[in-house]
Every structure is written in structure tokens, then in C-alpha cells.
Design a protein around this motif. Structure first.
Motif, PDB file in Angstrom:
ATOM      1  N   GLU A   1      67.406  30.868 -20.815  1.00 12.46           N
ATOM      2  CA  GLU A   1      66.728  31.555 -21.919  1.00 12.46           C
ATOM      3  C   GLU A   1      65.256  31.790 -21.584  1.00 12.46           C
ATOM      4  OE1 GLU A   1      65.754  30.744 -26.610  1.00 12.46           O
ATOM      5  OE2 GLU A   1      67.480  29.779 -25.700  1.00 12.46           O
ATOM      6  N   ALA A   2      64.619  30.758 -21.021  1.00 12.34           N
ATOM      7  CA  ALA A   2      63.206  30.892 -20.645  1.00 12.34           C
ATOM      8  C   ALA A   2      63.031  31.943 -19.558  1.00 12.34           C
ATOM      9  CB  ALA A   2      62.661  29.537 -20.175  1.00 12.34           C
ATOM     10  N   LEU A   3      63.964  31.961 -18.588  1.00 11.95           N
ATOM     11  CA  LEU A   3      63.898  32.959 -17.516  1.00 11.95           C
ATOM     12  C   LEU A   3      64.076  34.369 -18.074  1.00 11.95           C
ATOM     13  CD1 LEU A   3      65.935  31.246 -14.653  1.00 11.95           C
ATOM     14  CD2 LEU A   3      63.521  31.864 -14.597  1.00 11.95           C
ATOM     15  N   SER A   4      64.969  34.513 -19.030  1.00 14.89           N
ATOM     16  CA  SER A   4      65.186  35.822 -19.649  1.00 14.89           C
ATOM     17  C   SER A   4      63.909  36.322 -20.320  1.00 14.89           C
ATOM     18  CB  SER A   4      66.297  35.753 -20.695  1.00 14.89           C
ATOM     19  OG  SER A   4      67.525  35.511 -20.088  1.00 14.89           O
ATOM     20  N   ASN A   5      63.267  35.435 -21.079  1.00 17.93           N
ATOM     21  CA  ASN A   5      62.047  35.827 -21.770  1.00 17.93           C
ATOM     22  C   ASN A   5      60.912  36.133 -20.808  1.00 17.93           C
ATOM     23  OD1 ASN A   5      63.098  35.688 -24.364  1.00 17.93           O
ATOM     24  ND2 ASN A   5      62.694  33.497 -24.540  1.00 17.93           N
ATOM     25  N   LEU A   6      60.835  35.364 -19.728  1.00 14.86           N
ATOM     26  CA  LEU A   6      59.817  35.636 -18.714  1.00 14.86           C
ATOM     27  C   LEU A   6      60.065  37.005 -18.078  1.00 14.86           C
ATOM     28  CD1 LEU A   6      57.448  34.887 -16.874  1.00 14.86           C
ATOM     29  CD2 LEU A   6      59.082  33.680 -15.403  1.00 14.86           C
ATOM     30  N   ALA A   7      61.339  37.293 -17.770  1.00  9.98           N
ATOM     31  CA  ALA A   7      61.679  38.578 -17.167  1.00  9.98           C
ATOM     32  C   ALA A   7      61.327  39.733 -18.094  1.00  9.98           C
ATOM     33  CB  ALA A   7      63.173  38.610 -16.822  1.00  9.98           C
ATOM     34  N   LYS A   8      61.617  39.566 -19.379  1.00 12.77           N
ATOM     35  CA  LYS A   8      61.283  40.607 -20.361  1.00 12.77           C
ATOM     36  C   LYS A   8      59.773  40.807 -20.444  1.00 12.77           C
ATOM     37  CE  LYS A   8      65.289  39.625 -23.303  1.00 12.77           C
ATOM     38  NZ  LYS A   8      65.718  39.039 -24.585  1.00 12.77           N
ATOM     39  N   PHE A   9      59.048  39.702 -20.429  1.00 10.20           N
ATOM     40  CA  PHE A   9      57.586  39.778 -20.510  1.00 10.20           C
ATOM     41  C   PHE A   9      57.021  40.531 -19.301  1.00 10.20           C
ATOM     42  CE2 PHE A   9      53.491  37.856 -19.266  1.00 10.20           C
ATOM     43  CZ  PHE A   9      52.726  38.262 -20.354  1.00 10.20           C
ATOM     44  N   LEU A  10      57.489  40.177 -18.114  1.00  8.99           N
ATOM     45  CA  LEU A  10      57.002  40.836 -16.899  1.00  8.99           C
ATOM     46  C   LEU A  10      57.336  42.328 -16.906  1.00  8.99           C
ATOM     47  CD1 LEU A  10      57.923  38.110 -14.257  1.00  8.99           C
ATOM     48  CD2 LEU A  10      55.640  38.713 -15.069  1.00  8.99           C
ATOM     49  N   ASP A  11      58.527  42.651 -17.409  1.00 10.26           N
ATOM     50  CA  ASP A  11      58.916  44.066 -17.493  1.00 10.26           C
ATOM     51  C   ASP A  11      57.997  44.835 -18.442  1.00 10.26           C
ATOM     52  OD1 ASP A  11      60.945  43.600 -15.733  1.00 10.26           O
ATOM     53  OD2 ASP A  11      62.547  43.579 -17.224  1.00 10.26           O
ATOM     54  N   LEU A  12      57.657  44.217 -19.580  1.00 13.35           N
ATOM     55  CA  LEU A  12      56.764  44.854 -20.545  1.00 13.35           C
ATOM     56  C   LEU A  12      55.371  45.091 -19.952  1.00 13.35           C
ATOM     57  CD1 LEU A  12      57.636  42.920 -23.815  1.00 13.35           C
ATOM     58  CD2 LEU A  12      57.857  45.378 -23.491  1.00 13.35           C
ATOM     59  N   GLN A  13      54.917  44.119 -19.167  1.00 13.63           N
ATOM     60  CA  GLN A  13      53.576  44.204 -18.599  1.00 13.63           C
ATOM     61  C   GLN A  13      53.485  45.177 -17.428  1.00 13.63           C
ATOM     62  OE1 GLN A  13      50.696  42.297 -19.684  1.00 13.63           O
ATOM     63  NE2 GLN A  13      52.063  42.117 -21.425  1.00 13.63           N
ATOM     64  N   ASN A  14      54.557  45.208 -16.630  1.00 15.06           N
ATOM     65  CA  ASN A  14      54.471  45.926 -15.349  1.00 15.06           C
ATOM     66  C   ASN A  14      55.439  47.094 -15.177  1.00 15.06           C
ATOM     67  OD1 ASN A  14      52.605  43.865 -14.450  1.00 15.06           O
ATOM     68  ND2 ASN A  14      54.385  42.528 -14.228  1.00 15.06           N
ATOM     69  N   GLY A  15      56.294  47.315 -16.185  1.00 19.77           N
ATOM     70  CA  GLY A  15      57.256  48.408 -16.053  1.00 19.77           C
ATOM     71  C   GLY A  15      58.308  48.132 -14.993  1.00 19.77           C
ATOM     72  N   THR A  16      58.644  46.861 -14.781  1.00 22.62           N
ATOM     73  CA  THR A  16      59.627  46.466 -13.762  1.00 22.62           C
ATOM     74  C   THR A  16      61.018  46.318 -14.382  1.00 22.62           C
ATOM     75  OG1 THR A  16      58.880  44.199 -14.157  1.00 22.62           O
ATOM     76  CG2 THR A  16      57.958  45.324 -12.244  1.00 22.62           C
TER      77      THR A  16
END
Length: 202
Positions: A1-16
Motif C-alpha cells: 500500500e505504501a509503495l502504491s502511494n509512493l508510486a502515485k505521488f512520484l507520477d503526480l510530481q514527474n509525469g511518470t
């Protein structure tokens, strides 16, 4: 769950596409877990000026507790441990305030010490004694206690990352000694910020 949220956060910040890649690998490995919706805090960047203005307009008791929470950056349980046990905790005068030994250690949660400017001490005796009451009062203002802990790093922008981790209880006990060798310099930097905050909140 934490990894999912981190991935979502990084995508929001960097368009990844970290989150999509994670989901694909998870499905391929036949791994599944319950996943909550992305936490609101990812979408809500903190604004220190806005937080300070909010605290300034709180009723006195809520203002006192919130100010301590912001200045110390402690977890709520640790904050109320400080408030309830303040008179019995070991304290050392250093420059413009106290170095207070908390020695709050519980499983992964730990806070070895904190600093409080002399001008903040009255807040300790005028704060809420119940965290439930504190949470309830903050909720009336649509505010979360965790925001004060989150804001700590931005507030103390003059501190290095390991100093932030030390004050917020994210450093293991075997590293505390090496990180506190320059305790006087750390105290000076902390009190410099606390003094400005307290002057603003008068």
C-alpha cells in the motif's frame, strides 16, 4: 500500500508511470493487497504561512497545543507525553530554552529529546491534556494534527535532514550519540526558528 502511494505521488510530481508499472508487475506475480484511495495529503501541499495564520486565530488552549505540536514536530502521543510529564522530565537550560529528555521509546516510535524556547513554556501548562479533545477541536477548524508534524521540515529549513530525523524520532538509538555531538549548534538553529514563530503568534 505504501509503495502504491509512493508510486502515485512520484507520477503526480514527474509525469511518470511508476504506478502502472507496479500494478502490472503485481498482477504478473499474482500478488494482491487491499489498496486505499490515494491519501489527500499527496494533493495538499503544506503552506507554512497559512498554517501559522490559522494557529494565530485559534482559541488560546488550541493555539497553545498546536504551537507546541508545530515547534516540536512530535507525534501526537509524544506531544501529550511531553505535556503531561513536563515537570518530571529531565531538562537542561541551553541558550534561550530547554533541552528536554523525552526518552519516549515504543517499538518503532521513539523520540529521545526535544527543544522548547523559554517563551513557549506557558503553552505547556495551558494545553489540552487529552489528545481526543485536541483532535476534536482541530476537526472543528477542518485541520489535522498530522499537518504540524508534516510542516516541521519546511518550518526548520535551516536544519539538515539528519537533524530533522533526530528531532522527529526517526533515528535509531545507536546513532543518537554521534548525531548529538554538536548539540549546541543544533539548539541555536532550533531556537532561532522558534523565537520567530512565537513572536509572530503573539
Amino acid at each position: 500500500e505504501a509503495l502504491s502511494n509512493l508510486a502515485k505521488f512520484l507520477d503526480l510530481q514527474n509525469g511518470t508511470n511508476f504506478y502502472q508499472n507496479l500494478i502490472e508487475k503485481r498482477k504478473k506475480a499474482q500478488i494482491s493487497w487491499y489498496e486505499q484511495k490515494i491519501p489527500k495529503i499527496i494533493f495538499e501541499p503544506l503552506n507554512i504561512e497559512k498554517i501559522l495564520e490559522t494557529i494565530k486565530n485559534f482559541p488560546y488552549k488550541l493555539k497553545a497545543t498546536s504551537t507546541l505540536h508545530l515547534l516540536t514536530g512530535l507525534r501526537t502521543e509524544e506531544l501529550f507525553y511531553l505535556i503531561k510529564n513536563f515537570e518530571n522530565l529531565n531538562k537542561k537550560e541551553i541558550f534561550e530554552g530547554y533541552l528536554i529528555e523525552l526518552l519516549y521509546i515504543r517499538k518503532t516510535k521513539k523520540a529521545f529529546f526535544t527543544f522548547l524556547h523559554f517563551d513557549a513554556i506557558d503553552f505547556v501548562f495551558n494545553s489540552y491534556k487529552s489528545k481526543r479533545t485536541y483532535w476534536k477541536k482541530l476537526k472543528e477548524y477542518n485541520f489535522k494534527a498530522y499537518n504540524f508534524r508534516r510542516a516541521f521540515e519546511s518550518l526548520y529549513s535551516n536544519l539538515r535532514s539528519h537533524e530533522i530525523d533526530l528531532l522527529q524520532g526517526r533515528v535509531s538509538s545507536n546513532l543518537v550519540t554521534s548525531y548529538t555531538r554538536d548539540i549546541e549548534n543544533l539548539a541555536k538553529k532550533v531556537f532561532e526558528v522558534q523565537k520567530k514563530v512565537l513572536e509572530f503568534l503573539k
